[in-house]
Design a protein around this motif. Structure first.
Motif, PDB file in Angstrom:
ATOM      1  N   PRO A 138       0.826  -1.423  -0.079  1.00 19.69           N
ATOM      2  CA  PRO A 138      -0.131   0.019   0.023  1.00 19.69           C
ATOM      3  C   PRO A 138       0.936   1.269  -0.111  1.00 19.69           C
ATOM      4  CG  PRO A 138      -0.259  -1.047   2.044  1.00 19.69           C
ATOM      5  CD  PRO A 138       0.608  -2.227   0.987  1.00 19.69           C
ATOM      6  N   VAL A 139       2.178   1.162   0.408  1.00 21.46           N
ATOM      7  CA  VAL A 139       2.934   2.227   0.561  1.00 21.46           C
ATOM      8  C   VAL A 139       3.221   2.996  -0.845  1.00 21.46           C
ATOM      9  CG1 VAL A 139       5.224   3.196   0.839  1.00 21.46           C
ATOM     10  CG2 VAL A 139       4.208   1.799   2.509  1.00 21.46           C
ATOM     11  N   LEU A 142       0.080   4.557  -2.229  1.00 20.56           N
ATOM     12  CA  LEU A 142       0.032   5.937  -1.469  1.00 20.56           C
ATOM     13  C   LEU A 142       0.635   6.907  -2.245  1.00 20.56           C
ATOM     14  CD1 LEU A 142      -0.641   7.678   1.052  1.00 20.56           C
ATOM     15  CD2 LEU A 142       1.320   6.574   1.948  1.00 20.56           C
TER      16      LEU A 142
ATOM     17  N   THR B  91      -0.950   4.433   5.197  1.00 22.55           N
ATOM     18  CA  THR B  91      -1.630   3.643   4.062  1.00 22.55           C
ATOM     19  C   THR B  91      -3.048   3.400   4.240  1.00 22.55           C
ATOM     20  OG1 THR B  91      -0.676   1.811   5.124  1.00 22.55           O
ATOM     21  CG2 THR B  91       0.772   2.751   3.544  1.00 22.55           C
ATOM     22  N   TYR B  94      -5.469   2.981   1.495  1.00 21.86           N
ATOM     23  CA  TYR B  94      -5.061   2.159   0.576  1.00 21.86           C
ATOM     24  C   TYR B  94      -4.877   0.534   0.963  1.00 21.86           C
ATOM     25  CZ  TYR B  94      -4.055   6.199  -1.856  1.00 21.86           C
ATOM     26  OH  TYR B  94      -4.108   7.365  -2.765  1.00 21.86           O
ATOM     27  N   ASP B 379       0.679   2.295   9.230  1.00 24.24           N
ATOM     28  CA  ASP B 379       1.398   1.709   8.298  1.00 24.24           C
ATOM     29  C   ASP B 379       1.227   0.208   7.833  1.00 24.24           C
ATOM     30  OD1 ASP B 379       2.565   0.577  10.669  1.00 24.24           O
ATOM     31  OD2 ASP B 379       4.676   0.917  10.252  1.00 24.24           O
TER      32      ASP B 379
END
Lengths: 480, 472
Positions: A138-139, A142, B91, B94, B379
């Motif tokens: 997901p980083v 982002l 995050t 996401y 995170d």
């Protein structure tokens, strides 16, 4: 005259090492961006072909199995019997609905890393198969990706500003402005010459390198609409660049020093590329909040529980509504089986959840229309929407895909539900009659039309920045 | 002397309209972002705790059922929001918000909030973290780019040094001045944040948030320190204010916009993750036994083992329910498969984060971003921590259901259980990891930030000592 001016200006510029350095940096960035975009396309294509291969193997297996089961050579439980329409349509024989990357997909990754690009459609409700998200740290989602669109949206304006923040001010500071204007040449003509030269240089860089990127990215230019999309892409790129040139002239025309110009333009860049988009994003979410998915989960669950409780009653009502689907009543009566009940329960659940889903769609449409209206606050957003559209990584294309998937889902159910209700087993020849999904690309005219609107929006921005610039140049304090 | 220089710097900055304007804009954005974050946190955490209660009630109220049907019905786990996400959402947009805990399967989290947003979101979200990581450094650059070069160009540097002010004192004074100016901006903003935090969360959440907040603040201070040092160093080293500004803006741009994106793509290239299809397919194959040790073989083995253990000759004679035993056996097998698949996937993500950490030697934004979202609790490792807890809970539900089947169901008739059994499953309680857990993971990021800060301070001292006094 303009040509003479441009020639001298070019000599000036090329005496400096800066243009070369900029060209190299921009070139490397564009090549790297195009490469990353094409890697992503390759990744998607690989996943798609693996999925289709899996489907092919599965179907081969089923095709072999059916005659064996029919002849009694092999015995299987009813749940593992591919001839049972509810087993086949729910999981054994489900097929993929695939949206392949668009012709220019490698140029802008856009939203395509966030939306699924293939689904395994079954007779179950659509919510069960629509969550096919790609695996991704997901980083990375982002941060966003380093693709060509990133280079054009963020770095290309900076290159333009680096070339033009001191367009007039440097000549004034070094004293050459008064000297040049003592010749029979107007300030406007001088500025025009300087801008034309720089614009030609930067635009050539951007367009040529993008073209190189297209080639590096392995874009299929033979695909339908690829050329017209590419043409509009180039036009939008040029117009986006023109906006930043116009802004630089306008700031120069205010007559301040080079340092102030640089600060002002850097501030404008920050405003248009970072601040306005993030504030707009917040405003949209505050004005049109999307209902919570958490509540959607609950709504689906409550509706599902209710429908399950009413199961057999629902089936009776369903069959009243669809008498043509009722099983031949002469046969052995008895409790409805699992497959038939599920059809009715699914139908009732979906009917109950429909209003909640409609609310999501409505709010998202509201958000999108607000973006469509307010994106003109920042040329960067306008250009981004055009790039995503042209590359096929926009929400528009995804919605188009979803509409196709919904249609396919209906066909799939239309094939299986009557057979489930009639308790009719599938045979080998039915396999050839199964509905198949084909992705129909959005009409090129729709895509280029939307991008064309963005182009016009950018044109207006150029005019809005350009007119005051030209007016102010007339009052430019050449000396002092 | 240092103090006097700092005082002069501050007075100058406060009187400068540009600083006042930039400061006002940044303060407004920061305060606005914090308030929006606060509102978002309140809303989402209320929704999640309501949903968590509702899903529990549905579980308890599911009526008479076979325990395995109940296991299929399952329960949802909703990821709770932690208070510091009002500063940094990390995050969270996401990663999915909820996971369905059902029999046989470790499901993926569903519904990434970013999917319900427009493409404008991809320009970046306006959060406290954005302002602190991107805009405050820019302000530092604008405050400090001409610290030395400007004095030289005005001719005041010569004057100052002729008074016997040492270059180091000048450097320290300038640094202190910039720091104080930033303090004027950030301390009130931080106070707003603390008030919002106190008003927005319960006492236990609050207490858990304090050490996290302290570490997060330390991370940001080191990051700002690095920027002050780099700016002063470049200002002393560059030939003119103009080139100092260009170099610093270039560094800012690289640090904040280019490096993170480039790092993502490099990390993906160095440690590629499987596609969702490959991942799911790998699990599917492993579940089927991958050719050897298929499901039917396992069932046979279990059957023979049980017959031998209870010394009977057919399933019907077993004192336990065979169905329950077989279900638990297949859960046990599935658990192994899922553990392996997910730990492998998460190891890839971990390695990718490692690449980011390595690259943060070139761009401190990568380190501060990682530390900030980690201490905020948003995170990926903390998402995985929750996912693991939810999975453990799922497994405990399966065990309770299958144990009941084994013990109470007969091998012949229909068996239904009721509320008593559903109540045996404890409600899902999740405690987020504490600051120490996060610190043990984030120590490298904080170390890198400290190294950046130290190196930048040293560079500033070193260049200040060698600053050219005269215009050439």
């Amino acid at each position: 005259m303009i040509r003479t001016l441009m020639r001298y200006d070019w000599r000036n510029l090329s005496a400096d090492r800066a243009p070369l350095a900029v060209a190299v940096v921009l070139g490397v960035a564009i090549a790297y961006g195009a490469f990353n975009g094409s890697e992503w396309i390759r990744f998607q294509n690989r996943a798609i072909s693996e999925a289709l291969a899996e489907e092919g193997e599965r179907f081969d297996r089923i095709r072999n199995e059916i005659p064996k089961i029919e002849s009694g050579e092999k015995t299987v439980s009813p749940f593992a019997d591919p001839r049972q329409p509810q087993s086949f349509g729910r999981n054994m024989g489900t097929r993929y609905a695939v949206m392949p990357p668009a012709p220019l997909g490698a140029l802008a990754i856009g939203q395509s890393d966030l939306y699924p690009y293939y689904f395994r459609v079954s007779t179950n409700s659509r919510e069960t198969f629509l969550n096919n998200d790609e695996v991704e740290n997901p980083v990375h989602l982002l941060t966003g990706r380093f693709d060509l669109a990133f280079v054009l949206l963020y770095l290309y304006p900076l290159v333009i500003l680096a070339f033009s923040y001191n367009l007039v001010s440097s000549e004034k500071e070094s004293g050459t402005l008064a000297l040049t204007l003592s010749q029979p040449v107007s300030l406007r003509r001088l500025v025009m010459a300087k801008v034309l030269l720089r614009a030609a240089f930067v635009a050539a860089l951007a367009v040529l390198l993008s073209a190189a990127g297209v080639i590096i990215g392995g874009t299929n230019l033979a695909a339908e609409g690829a050329w017209s999309r590419l043409l509009v892409w180039a036009a939008v790129t040029a117009m986006y660049g023109a906006f930043w040139f116009a802004l630089a002239i306008a700031v120069n025309a205010l007559g301040r020093g080079s340092a102030t110009n640089a600060m002002t333009l850097a501030g404008a860049w920050l405003l248009f590329v970072i601040v306005i988009p993030s504030v707009l994003n917040v405003a949209i979410k505050a004005l049109y909040p999307v209902p919570s998915r958490v509540e959607l989960i609950q709504a689906i669950r409550v509706a599902g529980d209710e429908s399950t409780r009413q199961g057999s009653k629902l089936l009776a009502r369903y069959l009243e509504d669809h008498p043509e689907l009722a099983p031949p009543s002469k046969g052995p009566g008895g409790p409805p089986d699992f497959g038939t009940l599920l059809v009715a329960v699914n139908e009732a659940t979906e009917r109950k959840v429909q209003p909640v889903l409609a609310e999501f769609d409505a709010q998202l449409a509201n958000q999108q229309s607000m973006v469509d209206r307010l994106r003109y606050l920042s040329p960067a957003i306008v250009a981004q929407s055009a790039f995503n559209d042209l590359a096929g990584s926009s929400a528009h294309r995804y919605k188009h895909f979803l509409a196709g998937v919904d249609e396919y889902h209906r066909q799939w159910r239309g094939f299986f539900v009557p057979r489930i209700l009639r308790k009719e087993k599938l045979n080998a020849s039915d396999l050839a009659r199964l509905p198949a999904f084909t992705f129909r690309e959005e009409p090129t005219a729709d895509v280029t039309g939307r991008a064309g609107v963005a182009f016009v929006g950018l044109l207006v921005a150029v005019v809005l920045a350009g007119i005051p610039a030209v007016m102010a140049l007339r009052r430019y304090p050449v000396a002092g | 002397m240092v103090l006097r220089i700092a005082q002069k710097e501050i007075t100058e900055m406060i009187r400068d309209g540009r600083f006042r304007a930039a400061g006002a804009i940044i303060f407004t954005l920061l305060a606005g972002a914090l308030l929006l974050g606060w509102q978002h946190y309140r809303e989402v955490s209320a929704q999640h705790s309501a949903a968590q209660r509702a899903t529990r009630e549905q579980w308890l109220g599911q009526g008479k059922k076979n325990p395995h049907s109940a296991a299929h019905y399952g329960i949802y786990a909703f990821k709770p929001k932690v208070p510091l996400t009002m500063v940094d959402r990390g995050t969270d947009p996401y990663t999915g918000v909820a996971v369905w805990l059902e029999a046989h399967k470790q499901n993926e989290f569903k519904y990434r909030p970013a999917q319900d947003a427009t493409a404008v979101q991809r320009f970046g979200e306006l959060t406290g973290a954005t302002v602190l990581q991107l805009l405050v450094p820019l302000l530092i650059v604008l405050l400090a780019f001409n610290a030395f070069s400007g004095e030289r160009e005005l001719g005041t540097l010569r004057q100052l040094l002729s008074f016997g002010v040492s270059q180091q004192d000048l450097e320290r004074g300038k640094a202190l001045g910039v720091a104080a100016a930033l303090g004027l901006l950030l301390v009130p903003a931080a106070l707003i944040g603390v008030v919002a935090l106190t008003a927005g969360s319960g006492q236990t959440d609050m207490i858990a948030a304090i050490p996290r907040m302290v570490w997060m603040t330390l991370g940001y201070l080191l990051y700002f320190g690095a920027f002050v040092g780099v700016s002063l160093a470049v200002s002393a080293w560059a030939s003119s204010s103009r080139s100092s500004l260009i170099i610093l803006l270039g560094f800012w741009m690289f640090n904040g916009l280019i490096a993170p994106r480039a790092a993502s793509d490099i990390a993906k290239a160095v440690r590629p993750a499987p596609s969702a299809f490959q991942f799911a397919r790998g699990i599917e194959k492993a579940m089927q036994g991958d050719g050897h040790d298929s499901a039917s073989e396992r069932t046979k083995r279990l059957e023979q083992g049980l017959l031998k253990k209870y010394n009977v000759d057919k399933i019907e004679a077993l004192p336990i329910n065979f169905m329950g035993a077989r279900l638990q056996d297949s859960e046990d097998h599935g658990n192994e498969v899922f553990d392996q698949a997910y730990s492998r996937l998460w190891a890839v993500f971990d390695a990718q984060d490692g690449v980011h950490r390595l690259l943060s030697a070139a761009a401190p934004s990568l380190a501060v971003r990682s530390a900030s979202m980690a201490f905020a609790g948003a995170d990926f490792p903390q998402h995985a921590h929750f996912a693991k807890a939810a999975e453990e809970y799922r497994r405990s539900i399966q065990r309770v259901m299958n144990d009941d089947l084994m013990r109470n169901a007969s091998n012949t008739g229909v068996y239904l259980a009721g509320g008593e059994l559903w109540n045996k499953v404890q409600p899902f309680e999740y405690t987020a990891p504490d600051a120490g857990w996060v610190l043990s993971r984030q120590a490298p990021s904080l170390t890198i930030l400290a190294l950046w800060c130290a190196a930048a301070a040293m560079a500033a001292m070193w260049t200040a000592r060698r600053v050219r006094v005269y215009l050439t």
